[in-house]
Design a protein around this motif. Structure first.
Motif, short mmCIF file in Angstrom:
data_model
loop_
_atom_site.label_atom_id
_atom_site.label_comp_id
_atom_site.label_asym_id
_atom_site.label_seq_id
_atom_site.Cartn_x
_atom_site.Cartn_y
_atom_site.Cartn_z
N GLN A 32 -5.31 12.44 -59.35
CA GLN A 32 -5.88 11.25 -60.04
C GLN A 32 -6.92 11.77 -60.92
O GLN A 32 -7.12 11.17 -62.03
CB GLN A 32 -6.12 10.14 -59.16
N GLU A 33 -7.84 12.71 -60.38
CA GLU A 33 -8.85 13.20 -61.18
C GLU A 33 -8.34 14.10 -62.54
O GLU A 33 -8.82 13.75 -63.37
CB GLU A 33 -9.71 14.22 -60.54
N ARG B 24 -5.57 13.54 -64.01
CA ARG B 24 -5.00 12.54 -65.08
C ARG B 24 -6.11 11.81 -65.62
O ARG B 24 -6.24 11.40 -66.94
CB ARG B 24 -3.98 11.37 -64.32
N ALA B 25 -7.27 11.62 -64.93
CA ALA B 25 -8.26 10.85 -65.68
C ALA B 25 -9.02 11.76 -66.54
O ALA B 25 -9.40 10.88 -67.59
CB ALA B 25 -9.44 10.60 -64.58
#
Lengths: 412, 412
Positions: free
Chosen positions: A128-129, A131-132
């Protein structure tokens, strides 16, 4: 203000650096473990980050929940970071809570559970990080700039790569921990209301019997392309520029970073004045000195609308080239006032001092007092900085842009 | 640690609040001028920001360049912000440099040049900032959430609107300044190594003859839609949730914010544990209490990949609804340890204290000592918080999402 910094190297190589601060009630620590992203295997970029995250999920007699509960009951304000060289573990709390907090962190670096059943959740958070970052183009361009500027693996982002993160197994995590977490090369900085003899004794009890291991520091090998554009569908263009400088431990460091301070850092700095104030070209523009132990650079950033991006790049590069012609006495005196005011503030924060003395030891093998830092700043002269700039003009630029269209890079 | 806070209200309404801190060498100030974004005319959103920026470009005997040079020679670390209620002007430096710095800021709030020939550069910078938000979706979703939650004009973003920024004239800026910059309602917080009688005298000399003016506070009128989706081409979805709470000056404030502290804030907090640690749904998730003087809310944020967004929203809303069923004793004791450790740290920072006492005065009409804050936190009980939650369960959610596709909002 009188200030003394004490240090002790244990037989296993572990270094403890302590700065008693009588004016505070707090105490802070910063533990640098030499297991940063540069030690990730080539096909497992992100392993240091995953190992650090999983190590935070239980250690010694505590499971994941108890670990967090115990730290929160101590009122510990904590933070972790993975740089290319280190996993750094920091915390600050009331001075009386420091000893039990260090006890927990000793378990963390020596006896983490690395629970297999939490690996997937940790991996998902890491993905997630990653992709963020795609949604954060100013962060992304600087990360891609460092990746291209520094020789592999020293520019590798600690966030890792999607495919590599997906392939990380629990065996890889535990192997990585066993191979890298070690006392030799580990530095613990502690600052605040501390009793040095008792602190040294406590750290000795917790960590003196930790077994050292030989680990080779990764060499810096081939570097990336120097001019690159990353296509991104946006009305904005992000610009990152890097050029070579000297690392913190180099005798020329203060002259080099002083020149960068004239370029950027204050409201009267050249980049701020020329790019933002006079021309309104962008909201944020800066240059900062970035140092590793053996290599360093100056990193510049500007983010602007696509239609003004070419002008922004041209003006920024022109300012970098103009710097080679030297700085003025009034620029240096403002810089000194700014830096010395910053040193005063730093001296009032146990967290800032614990991090600074640990970092000093890593770079220099000894901690610098604020008085010594003040003298080094006082010793800067216009002639000295200009001599440095004449011999080392900004040049050999690495330029990475991110936006709808590439720019012409004229001065690289 | 003994602590006293002194305050003085001048005849023109100006309030000076001072906290002497004997353990520091620095001094910091924070000036709250009641001229924030809520006072922008409806068709000129962004005027407060442009006025503040232009006021920084010369005042009294100093042109733009001299203003910056003088502040930098004082080693002032400064920062400006525009909130809905205030333009806030802050600075920190060596204590001996505080008096000349305040002299310059007195010119800034009373005699800014507001130079017409720099308006275009200021406007361009403001437009660049506005566009940069489009590239920063986590920032954008929270800004759009506040815009919809708070009644107009109290949710208006200080960054303004593109069309409104384009239409701002120099007459509008100078009219805005003349209408709003005034001593009544202005609060100056000063903390650090200060001599209160001399400080009071100095501020009196600088500002006691500043003429007060009557200005009506904008009423809060109609509010925005409660469920909204903003389409954004990305693989990520940003989620913002707001629900009503009580403002800082309300007797229930500490019970309300204590409940939010259990929901978010520490590593063992419910949102962090349930959304991030157990399920790995996202990298960042938080809730925080957000207060204006007369209205308040809890703001929640989660950013995740589009495919996990629905689950993230559902789990987050479920945690908000579960909070109504009450908190546990161990959650409260961890919260207390965390908050009290934070108060110790705050007490070691002149900048933090100068901002806190000015803010206290705005909300309460008096400053709170750290001891008083500590007692308020100590006085929290599980029963008290649970009673509050039973009477005021999280509900009436405003939900704004930003991403490739809308989500189903089930619990609003």
């Amino acid at each position: 203000m009188a200030q003394s910094i004490l240090s002790h190297q244990f037989e296993n190589g572990l270094v403890l650096v302590g700065e008693p601060m009588e004016s505070v009630e707090s105490a802070a620590f910063n533990i640098l473990v030499p297991a940063g992203a540069a030690y990730d295997p080539a096909q497992r970029s992100g392993l240091a980050t995953v190992t650090c995250e999983l190590a935070l999920r239980g250690c010694g007699p505590r499971d994941s929940r108890q670990f967090i509960t115990d730290l929160e009951n101590l009122g510990l304000q904590r933070g972790e970071a993975v740089s290319s060289a280190h996993v750094s573990l920091g915390g600050a709390t009331l001075a009386k809570n420091l000893p039990p907090a260090l006890g927990i962190y000793a378990d963390l670096v020596r006896r983490p559970h690395l629970p297999a059943d939490e690996l997937d959740a940790v991996r998902l958070v890491a993905l997630q990080e990653l992709r963020a970052i795609e949604d954060d183009p100013s962060h992304k361009v600087m990360l891609e700039l460092k990746r291209r500027y520094y020789p592999e693996p020293w520019g590798r982002p600690s966030e890792g790569e999607e495919e590599a993160l997906g392939a990380i197994s629990i065996e890889a995590v535990s192997g990585h921990f066993q191979r890298l977490f070690r006392p030799n090369g580990t530095i613990i900085g502690v600052a605040g209301r501390i009793d040095w003899p008792r602190l040294k004794e406590l750290v000795g009890e917790l960590l003196a019997d930790w077994k050292p291991m030989a680990v080779e520091e990764p060499p810096g090998e081939r570097r990336g392309v120097k001019i690159d554009h990353l296509s991104h569908d946006s009305s904005q263009t992000q610009i990152g520029i890097a050029y070579p400088s000297v690392p913190y431990r180099h005798p020329d460091y203060f002259r080099a970073s002083g020149a960068v301070g004239v370029l950027s850092g204050g409201m009267s700095s050249r980049l701020f004045t020329e790019v933002r104030e006079k021309r309104g070209l962008c909201y944020t523009v800066f240059a900062s000195h970035h140092t590793q132990r053996s290599r360093a650079c100056v990193l510049c950033y500007a983010g602007t609308s696509a239609e003004r991006a070419q002008e922004t790049l041209d003006v920024t590069l022109a300012e970098l080239n103009r710097l080679a012609r030297g700085i003025m006495p009034d620029e240096l005196s403002r810089l000194k006032a700014r830096v010395k005011s910053g040193l005063i503030m730093q001296g009032e924060s146990s967290a800032a001092r614990s991090a600074a003395i640990a970092r000093d030891w890593y770079h220099l093998g000894y901690p610098r007092t604020l008085a010594e830092l003040g003298q080094l700043v006082d010793g800067l002269t216009v002639e000295g900085i200009n001599e440095y700039l004449e011999e080392n003009p900004p040049r050999d630029f690495t330029v990475v842009t991110l936006g709808p269209a590439p720019l012409r890079v004229q001065a690289a």
